[in-house]
Design a protein around this motif. Structure first.
Motif, PDB file in Angstrom:
ATOM      1  N   UNK A   6      39.446  32.163  27.829  1.00  0.00           N
ATOM      2  CA  UNK A   6      38.478  33.372  28.275  1.00  0.00           C
ATOM      3  C   UNK A   6      38.485  33.431  29.524  1.00  0.00           C
ATOM      4  N   UNK A   7      38.986  32.823  30.677  1.00  0.00           N
ATOM      5  CA  UNK A   7      38.767  32.655  31.969  1.00  0.00           C
ATOM      6  C   UNK A   7      39.209  34.212  32.489  1.00  0.00           C
ATOM      7  N   UNK A  12      37.898  40.827  36.021  1.00  0.00           N
ATOM      8  CA  UNK A  12      37.458  41.892  35.930  1.00  0.00           C
ATOM      9  C   UNK A  12      36.179  42.373  37.085  1.00  0.00           C
ATOM     10  N   UNK A  13      36.030  41.134  37.410  1.00  0.00           N
ATOM     11  CA  UNK A  13      34.874  41.096  38.623  1.00  0.00           C
ATOM     12  C   UNK A  13      35.341  41.771  39.764  1.00  0.00           C
ATOM     13  N   UNK A  14      34.391  42.678  40.413  1.00  0.00           N
ATOM     14  CA  UNK A  14      34.738  43.263  41.523  1.00  0.00           C
ATOM     15  C   UNK A  14      33.694  42.966  42.678  1.00  0.00           C
ATOM     16  N   UNK A  15      34.161  43.251  43.984  1.00  0.00           N
ATOM     17  CA  UNK A  15      33.037  42.972  44.668  1.00  0.00           C
ATOM     18  C   UNK A  15      33.365  43.474  46.177  1.00  0.00           C
ATOM     19  N   UNK A  16      32.239  44.247  46.924  1.00  0.00           N
ATOM     20  CA  UNK A  16      32.753  44.701  48.124  1.00  0.00           C
ATOM     21  C   UNK A  16      32.320  43.779  49.175  1.00  0.00           C
ATOM     22  N   UNK A  17      33.234  43.549  49.974  1.00  0.00           N
ATOM     23  CA  UNK A  17      33.031  43.015  51.301  1.00  0.00           C
ATOM     24  C   UNK A  17      32.764  43.808  52.471  1.00  0.00           C
TER      25      UNK A  17
END
Ligand code: DGT
Ligand code: MG
Ligand code: MG
Ligand code: MG
Ligand code: MG
Length: 282
Positions: A6-7, A12-17
């Motif tokens: 499942x890892x 799909x995770x997104x992040x804004x730096x």
């Protein structure tokens, strides 16, 4: 931890730096406080207890999040300013924003009864939304701060005059609005003075200027005399700090007294007297 099939969902995770070398401002604002202030009968135009509760919650946030350099509050909003060199959460926007908003909201609810002992909080409970804005230079950050303080002044002069017309002048809300339509500051001052004997200059500073919350190294250093103040989150000369330096800086911030002032910071004087609040590299 062992890999599971499942890892892959993590991809799909997104992040804004957030951009490096920019001031980070988190501004939060009470949701539906028009209704909320009516429900708890906040005094009009300004309720000192409500403002002091906002300030107390902001102070608690600054204690919990030492990376915050200073904060400024008016009405149901607060802006928290992080220095340009801030490394908190590797500058991930969502972590910074959600931490500030949820910490503030928790303390607002927790401290409510201290400021409104006879008005228990009942659902719907207060909540705050927020945004992150980046400012690339000390000038743009100062212009942001000045924009908020000018807003405080404009709104407060309007609200003070509006509620004088309603509460003391016998006008209804629509009439007061009509009376003030198109008036300049000087006219509002004149209405206050000639009709109600109110000299706007003598109104409380917390209402006219809002509340700036910051670490006062001068008070802390008064005894030892050797506190060297550096700009928020920076090494002072713009260079990256070593881990030990960062740790030392963090401890120093955690020890400093957090104070609240209601003072003009549109002029240079405030910032000149507190050089650790801004990085002066441009
Ligand atoms: P929003 O932010 O879009 O969810 O909606 P509101 O209703 O929070 O609107 P906003 O933030 O533009 O305006 C703040 C409201 O909070 C405004 O209606 C006046 C009220 N308020 C804030 N501080 C005080 C106070 O000290 N006394 C009173 N009576 N009302 C206050
Ligand atoms: Mg809002
Ligand atoms: Mg609001
Ligand atoms: Mg607001
Ligand atoms: Mg966790």
């Amino acid at each position: 931890m062992a890999n599971s099939k499942y890892e892959y969902v993590k991809t799909f995770e997104q992040s804004t730096t957030l951009l490096p070398a920019t001031y980070i401002v988190v501004r939060l604002d009470g949701r539906g406080f028009h209704k909320f202030s009516a429900k708890y009968n906040f005094e009009k135009p300004n309720d000192r207890r409500a403002l002091e509760l906002m300030n107390a919650a902001a102070t608690a946030v600054m204690r919990d999040v030492p990376d915050i350099g200073f904060a400024y509050g008016i009405s149901d909003e607060f802006s928290f300013v992080f220095g340009r060199e801030c490394r908190l959460f590797d500058r991930r926007e969502s972590k910074i924003l959600t931490t500030v908003i949820s910490t503030f909201t928790s303390y607002y609810v927790h401290l409510w009864s201290t400021f409104f002992p006879s008005k228990p909080l009942m659902p719907p409970l207060p909540s705050f939304d927020g945004r992150v804005v980046l400012y690339p230079s000390t000038q743009t950050l100062r212009d942001y701060m000045s924009w908020r303080q000018v807003d405080c002044h404009i709104n407060n002069l309007y609200n003070t005059t509006f509620w004088a017309l309603v509460q003391k002048g016998g006008l209804d809300n629509a009439q007061a609005e009509e009376r003030l339509k198109g008036t300049l500051a000087a006219e509002k001052n004149e209405i206050l003075f000639s009709q109600f004997g109110i000299n706007y200059n003598n109104e409380d500073e917390i209402f006219k200027k809002g509340s700036i919350v910051f670490r006062d190294y001068k008070i802390e250093g008064a005894g030892s005399g050797n506190i060297v103040a550096t700009p928020a989150g920076s090494g002072g000369d713009g260079a990256e700090m070593s881990r030990t330096q960062q740790e030392k800086e963090r401890k120093r911030r955690m020890k400093a007294e957090i104070v609240t002032e209601h003072t003009d910071f549109i002029k240079d004087e405030f910032w000149q007297q507190k050089p650790w609040l801004l990085s002066d590299t441009g």
